[in-house]
Design a protein around this motif. Sequence first.
Motif, PDB file in Angstrom:
ATOM      1  N   LYS A  93       7.525  -4.665  16.669  1.00 21.70           N
ATOM      2  CA  LYS A  93       7.825  -3.248  16.420  1.00 21.70           C
ATOM      3  C   LYS A  93       8.214  -3.031  14.957  1.00 21.70           C
ATOM      4  O   LYS A  93       9.041  -2.167  14.628  1.00 21.70           O
ATOM      5  N   ASN A  94       7.588  -3.807  14.095  1.00 21.76           N
ATOM      6  CA  ASN A  94       7.849  -3.759  12.659  1.00 21.76           C
ATOM      7  C   ASN A  94       6.632  -3.170  11.955  1.00 21.76           C
ATOM      8  O   ASN A  94       5.574  -3.798  11.882  1.00 21.76           O
ATOM      9  N   LYS A  95       6.771  -1.960  11.440  1.00 19.33           N
ATOM     10  CA  LYS A  95       5.633  -1.241  10.858  1.00 19.33           C
ATOM     11  C   LYS A  95       5.143  -1.870   9.556  1.00 19.33           C
ATOM     12  O   LYS A  95       4.017  -1.604   9.121  1.00 19.33           O
ATOM     13  N   ILE A  96       5.960  -2.696   8.926  1.00 20.07           N
ATOM     14  CA  ILE A  96       5.521  -3.374   7.704  1.00 20.07           C
ATOM     15  C   ILE A  96       4.229  -4.143   7.963  1.00 20.07           C
ATOM     16  O   ILE A  96       3.285  -4.104   7.162  1.00 20.07           O
ATOM     17  N   TYR A  97       4.168  -4.820   9.090  1.00 17.74           N
ATOM     18  CA  TYR A  97       2.995  -5.629   9.389  1.00 17.74           C
ATOM     19  C   TYR A  97       1.781  -4.762   9.707  1.00 17.74           C
ATOM     20  O   TYR A  97       0.653  -5.092   9.342  1.00 17.74           O
ATOM     21  N   GLU A  98       2.003  -3.659  10.400  1.00 10.46           N
ATOM     22  CA  GLU A  98       0.909  -2.730  10.683  1.00 10.46           C
ATOM     23  C   GLU A  98       0.352  -2.132   9.393  1.00 10.46           C
ATOM     24  O   GLU A  98      -0.867  -2.039   9.209  1.00 10.46           O
ATOM     25  N   ASP A  99       1.250  -1.729   8.497  1.00 10.88           N
ATOM     26  CA  ASP A  99       0.818  -1.159   7.216  1.00 10.88           C
ATOM     27  C   ASP A  99       0.024  -2.179   6.403  1.00 10.88           C
ATOM     28  O   ASP A  99      -0.990  -1.842   5.776  1.00 10.88           O
ATOM     29  N   TYR A 100       0.485  -3.425   6.427  1.00 10.91           N
ATOM     30  CA  TYR A 100      -0.212  -4.454   5.663  1.00 10.91           C
ATOM     31  C   TYR A 100      -1.596  -4.712   6.260  1.00 10.91           C
ATOM     32  O   TYR A 100      -2.583  -4.880   5.523  1.00 10.91           O
ATOM     33  N   ALA A 101      -1.688  -4.742   7.586  1.00  9.58           N
ATOM     34  CA  ALA A 101      -2.986  -4.919   8.233  1.00  9.58           C
ATOM     35  C   ALA A 101      -3.933  -3.789   7.837  1.00  9.58           C
ATOM     36  O   ALA A 101      -5.126  -4.024   7.567  1.00  9.58           O
ATOM     37  N   GLY A 102      -3.411  -2.564   7.797  1.00 12.69           N
ATOM     38  CA  GLY A 102      -4.225  -1.432   7.382  1.00 12.69           C
ATOM     39  C   GLY A 102      -4.713  -1.567   5.945  1.00 12.69           C
ATOM     40  O   GLY A 102      -5.850  -1.210   5.625  1.00 12.69           O
ATOM     41  N   GLU A 103      -3.845  -2.116   5.078  1.00 13.00           N
ATOM     42  CA  GLU A 103      -4.250  -2.339   3.690  1.00 13.00           C
ATOM     43  C   GLU A 103      -5.385  -3.363   3.609  1.00 13.00           C
ATOM     44  O   GLU A 103      -6.317  -3.214   2.806  1.00 13.00           O
ATOM     45  N   LEU A 104      -5.307  -4.393   4.440  1.00 13.49           N
ATOM     46  CA  LEU A 104      -6.373  -5.396   4.455  1.00 13.49           C
ATOM     47  C   LEU A 104      -7.700  -4.772   4.880  1.00 13.49           C
ATOM     48  O   LEU A 104      -8.753  -5.058   4.295  1.00 13.49           O
ATOM     49  N   VAL A 105      -7.661  -3.914   5.901  1.00 12.70           N
ATOM     50  CA  VAL A 105      -8.883  -3.253   6.358  1.00 12.70           C
ATOM     51  C   VAL A 105      -9.451  -2.369   5.255  1.00 12.70           C
ATOM     52  O   VAL A 105     -10.675  -2.356   5.016  1.00 12.70           O
ATOM     53  N   ASP A 106      -8.582  -1.647   4.552  1.00 14.97           N
ATOM     54  CA  ASP A 106      -9.042  -0.809   3.432  1.00 14.97           C
ATOM     55  C   ASP A 106      -9.694  -1.669   2.347  1.00 14.97           C
ATOM     56  O   ASP A 106     -10.734  -1.295   1.776  1.00 14.97           O
TER      57      ASP A 106
END
Length: 388
Positions: free
Chosen positions: A75-88
């Motif tokens: 439940k840590n959004k840091i990891y979700e945001d980082y995953a999104g950056e990788l996809v971008d």
Amino acid sequence: MVAYEDFDISFIMENYRIQKDAKIRILPADEKIIDRLRRIANVLLLNASFIDNPGLLNGKIGIAIFFYHYSRYTKNKIYEDYAGELVDEIYLEINTSTPVNFENGLTGIGWGIEYLVKNKFVQADTDEALADIDSAIYRRRINSPVLINTGNDLFGYGFYHIARILGHEIDDNDLNTLIKKYHLIFLTDECESLLEQKSYSRFNIESLTINSVNSFLWFLLEIQKLKIFPVKVERIFRSVPEYLEKEIQKSSDNAGRALLLRLVEKSMETVKDNTVRDLLKSIIEKVNGGEVHKDLPDEKDVSDFIKNTWQQLVYSPYITYGQGMVFQFDEIFSIIDDEDNWNERLENLNKENLGLTGLAGLALGLLRAHVSSIALAKEESSGFASHS
């Protein structure tokens, strides 16, 4: 590659604080797994953006899949945001020289995007999001004399186009559905050419390894379920036992053999030809696959654990968590958690072993094992309470 210990510890401690604040119920026996997962995540956070491989098994999209799962768990959004950056980053890095193969290229990237959307990690209309990748893959396919480059390649075109039709509405009156089915009909023909006629031999490919065989068998099972070319698929299955007999006996790839046995079992349930079914049954009877290792685990078992993890991801629904190889997990984790082993793993980090076939695959396997143990503990606790 760099280890997390080389960087500002305040960033690491902030991640730790967020995870602690999430109030995740943990079991004492799993605390070491949680700590190891956190340390692996930190290494990946600091290194993933520097690798130049956008692919699924060895690159960024596979690492992004781990981080989306890890974010959902912590439940840590840091990891979700980082995953999104990788996809971008992946979309920015794709170009005309990006390979098409499943391990490192377009078919694996597209499969990964479909996976993220279907598992509700991201929201998107994949018919729009993958339009350019669809076109690029189609152009490569019609200009390729053979759809694998080596005898060890996974059948990436098959994985990708199955992913593009499953999970979407299948309406034979819809042009989009018809186009997707057209691709699958073409690929079924290609399977016939490769497996029955051994067309790969004309391109300096001597034989197909267990990795390729598994991927073709998975594709045939999926095509059979979709009722596309049923007579032809049944005929192609007649050529399968020859490949199975060779690979299942000679291969030292324990995870690959365990998967192959699972796929053969599923094939026996669907193949109508009694002769083929009897041949498949005889192959299973000759091999006792997926058993617990009798010797003390070593680094080879860790490699098997990693491969079994990404196979569970890719080869669903025929192999899911809890299927495939059977591991002495506590013994294997003792190797992973050993500080000398960990330091050696860090020293040997490079751009080739950060993905799902390496560190990210190890992390995803640990995460699944940990989540499974929590679910089991809750189930046992619930059962105990109901009998009290």
